[in-house]
Write an enzyme that holds these catalytic residues in place. Sequence first.
Site, short mmCIF file in Angstrom:
data_model
loop_
_atom_site.label_atom_id
_atom_site.label_comp_id
_atom_site.label_asym_id
_atom_site.label_seq_id
_atom_site.Cartn_x
_atom_site.Cartn_y
_atom_site.Cartn_z
N HIS A 25 13.84 -4.87 -17.47
CA HIS A 25 13.54 -3.53 -16.97
C HIS A 25 14.79 -2.99 -16.28
O HIS A 25 14.93 -3.05 -15.08
CB HIS A 25 12.37 -3.62 -15.99
CG HIS A 25 11.89 -2.28 -15.52
ND1 HIS A 25 11.64 -1.24 -16.37
CD2 HIS A 25 11.57 -1.84 -14.29
CE1 HIS A 25 11.19 -0.21 -15.67
NE2 HIS A 25 11.15 -0.55 -14.40
N ARG A 78 18.14 -0.66 -9.87
CA ARG A 78 17.04 -1.57 -9.50
C ARG A 78 17.61 -2.87 -8.94
O ARG A 78 17.04 -3.47 -8.03
CB ARG A 78 16.18 -1.87 -10.73
CG ARG A 78 15.44 -0.65 -11.25
CD ARG A 78 14.61 -1.00 -12.47
NE ARG A 78 13.89 0.14 -13.01
CZ ARG A 78 14.37 0.98 -13.93
NH1 ARG A 78 15.59 0.80 -14.41
NH2 ARG A 78 13.64 1.99 -14.36
N SER A 113 7.14 -5.19 -8.39
CA SER A 113 8.31 -4.97 -7.54
C SER A 113 9.61 -5.16 -8.33
O SER A 113 9.70 -6.03 -9.20
CB SER A 113 8.31 -5.95 -6.37
OG SER A 113 7.05 -5.96 -5.73
N ALA A 154 0.85 -1.21 0.00
CA ALA A 154 0.00 0.00 0.00
C ALA A 154 0.88 1.25 0.00
O ALA A 154 0.53 2.27 0.58
CB ALA A 154 -0.92 -0.01 1.22
N GLY A 155 2.04 1.14 -0.66
CA GLY A 155 2.93 2.29 -0.77
C GLY A 155 2.53 3.16 -1.94
O GLY A 155 1.35 3.20 -2.34
N ASN A 156 3.50 3.84 -2.51
CA ASN A 156 3.18 4.80 -3.58
C ASN A 156 2.56 4.13 -4.80
O ASN A 156 1.51 4.57 -5.29
CB ASN A 156 4.46 5.54 -4.00
CG ASN A 156 4.84 6.60 -2.98
OD1 ASN A 156 4.00 7.11 -2.24
ND2 ASN A 156 6.12 6.96 -2.95
N VAL A 157 3.21 3.09 -5.30
CA VAL A 157 2.68 2.45 -6.52
C VAL A 157 1.38 1.70 -6.20
O VAL A 157 0.38 1.84 -6.92
CB VAL A 157 3.71 1.47 -7.14
CG1 VAL A 157 3.12 0.79 -8.37
CG2 VAL A 157 5.00 2.19 -7.51
N GLY A 158 1.39 0.95 -5.11
CA GLY A 158 0.23 0.12 -4.78
C GLY A 158 -1.02 0.95 -4.51
O GLY A 158 -2.09 0.68 -5.06
N1 NAD Z 1 8.11 -2.43 -12.60
C1 NAD Z 1 8.19 -1.12 -12.65
O1 NAD Z 1 8.21 -0.54 -13.73
C2 NAD Z 1 8.23 -0.33 -11.38
C3 NAD Z 1 7.96 1.04 -11.38
C4 NAD Z 1 7.96 1.73 -10.17
C5 NAD Z 1 8.26 1.05 -8.98
N2 NAD Z 1 8.55 -0.26 -9.03
C6 NAD Z 1 8.87 -1.03 -7.81
O2 NAD Z 1 7.66 -1.24 -7.08
C7 NAD Z 1 7.98 -1.41 -5.71
C8 NAD Z 1 7.10 -0.49 -4.87
O3 NAD Z 1 7.44 0.86 -5.11
P1 NAD Z 1 6.76 2.01 -4.22
O4 NAD Z 1 7.24 3.29 -4.76
O5 NAD Z 1 5.31 1.75 -4.08
O6 NAD Z 1 7.47 1.74 -2.80
P2 NAD Z 1 6.89 2.11 -1.35
O7 NAD Z 1 8.03 1.98 -0.43
O8 NAD Z 1 6.13 3.38 -1.43
O9 NAD Z 1 5.83 0.94 -1.05
C9 NAD Z 1 6.20 -0.39 -0.84
C10 NAD Z 1 5.22 -0.98 0.15
O10 NAD Z 1 5.47 -2.38 0.28
C11 NAD Z 1 5.16 -2.71 1.62
N3 NAD Z 1 5.69 -4.03 1.99
C12 NAD Z 1 6.96 -4.36 2.35
N4 NAD Z 1 7.01 -5.67 2.62
C13 NAD Z 1 5.77 -6.18 2.42
C14 NAD Z 1 5.19 -7.48 2.53
N5 NAD Z 1 5.93 -8.55 2.90
N6 NAD Z 1 3.88 -7.63 2.26
C15 NAD Z 1 3.13 -6.57 1.88
N7 NAD Z 1 3.62 -5.32 1.75
C16 NAD Z 1 4.92 -5.14 2.02
C17 NAD Z 1 5.76 -1.57 2.41
O11 NAD Z 1 5.24 -1.52 3.73
C18 NAD Z 1 5.36 -0.37 1.56
O12 NAD Z 1 4.11 0.16 1.96
C19 NAD Z 1 9.50 -1.14 -5.58
O13 NAD Z 1 10.20 -2.36 -5.58
C20 NAD Z 1 9.79 -0.35 -6.84
O14 NAD Z 1 11.15 -0.43 -7.22
C21 NAD Z 1 8.53 -0.98 -10.18
#
Ligand code: NAD
Length: 309
Positions: free
Chosen positions: A176, A89, A120, A10-14
């Site tokens: 990626h 990454r 992720s 539930a972070g930024n992307v989620g």
């Molecule tokens: N594929 C892509 O193109 C792309 C693009 C952007 C970001 N990402 C990746 O997406 C991921 C998330 O990015 P973000 O900006 O949302 O990060 P963020 O830190 O804002 O959110 C990540 C969330 O994951 C949660 N988390 C950690 N462990 C967990 C678990 N075991 N179960 C459930 N939740 C858990 C954290 O508490 C946090 O809320 C990162 O790995 C980032 O590199 C990928």
Amino acid sequence: MFNKITVVGAGNVGATAAQRLAEKNLARSIVMVDVVEGVPQGKALDQWQSGPVEGYDTRVLGTNDYDAAQGSELFVVTAGIARKPGMSRDDLVKTNAGIVKSVSEQIKRVAPDSLVIVVSNPLDAMCYVAFKNTGFPRERVFGMAGVLDTARYRMFLGEALDVSVEDISAMVLGGHGDTMVPLVSYTTVSGIPVSQLIEPERLQAIVDRTRNGGAEIVAHLKTGSAYYAPSSAAVQMVEAIVLDKKRVLPCSAWLQGEYGLKDVYCGVPVKLGRRGIEQIVQITLTPDEQAALRRSADAVRELTDKLKI
Ligand SMILES: NC(=O)c1ccc[n+]([C@@H]2O[C@H](COP(=O)([O-])OP(=O)(O)OC[C@H]3O[C@@H](n4cnc5c(N)ncnc54)[C@H](O)[C@@H]3O)[C@@H](O)[C@H]2O)c1
């Protein structure tokens, strides 16, 4: 619409993805799971409360308990840490592999028939972790990266040519990372090959900027990485599946000989529909593009080999 879609993380992307999914009415319920107590609950309730204003009936539920995700048709996995300035990454691999492994085991427990879109990072390696730990067939475990990388490429081209991004058709393949492969030979503006509209040096600069698209944003933000466009890209994939659109989009898929690559996740064009990856679309690449795709797949393999799964 689907009955239940679960977003893990539930972070930024989620959280942004959950909001976009709700607004598009793609499921009756969106479940957001995170390990941090209170955050998914608070964000989900806030999003649900925007329903009366935005005009959606989607229920958004936040939880720390995977039982609420029971029977979800589709998962979007965004759990993990994101990059900070100076990090690649690949620097995230150990931490996120542990997280994605535990998430995959929960998905397998509560929804053994589901589809899994991995977000992720490092993306292709995390797809592999999810594939191995769910044990699901390759049609049901794939990654979002190419749609985002392609969106960045199209945006930069639209700006340079001063034309609508809607008219730019393009595809970015490969892993990626810095080795991604923007397919210049298949880039068109309303069917016109892009090479007829832009000088080679400017086009090369756009290709380079696309490869660094994520790092450019990390450098601005300083804490955290991009999430508006990444969540849009993930939701476009979900929409293709829920509406069974059979869209042809670049996604990270487990390759079994396609493009001369075997036993590796890599971004290639796939047909997305209700059953997930319904076809891996094989197109002819120039020798340079084929070589770049192989190098990109080799970089992914090098990283996944370190995981020793
Ligand atoms: N594929 C892509 O193109 C792309 C693009 C952007 C970001 N990402 C990746 O997406 C991921 C998330 O990015 P973000 O900006 O949302 O990060 P963020 O830190 O804002 O959110 C990540 C969330 O994951 C949660 N988390 C950690 N462990 C967990 C678990 N075991 N179960 C459930 N939740 C858990 C954290 O508490 C946090 O809320 C990162 O790995 C980032 O590199 C990928």
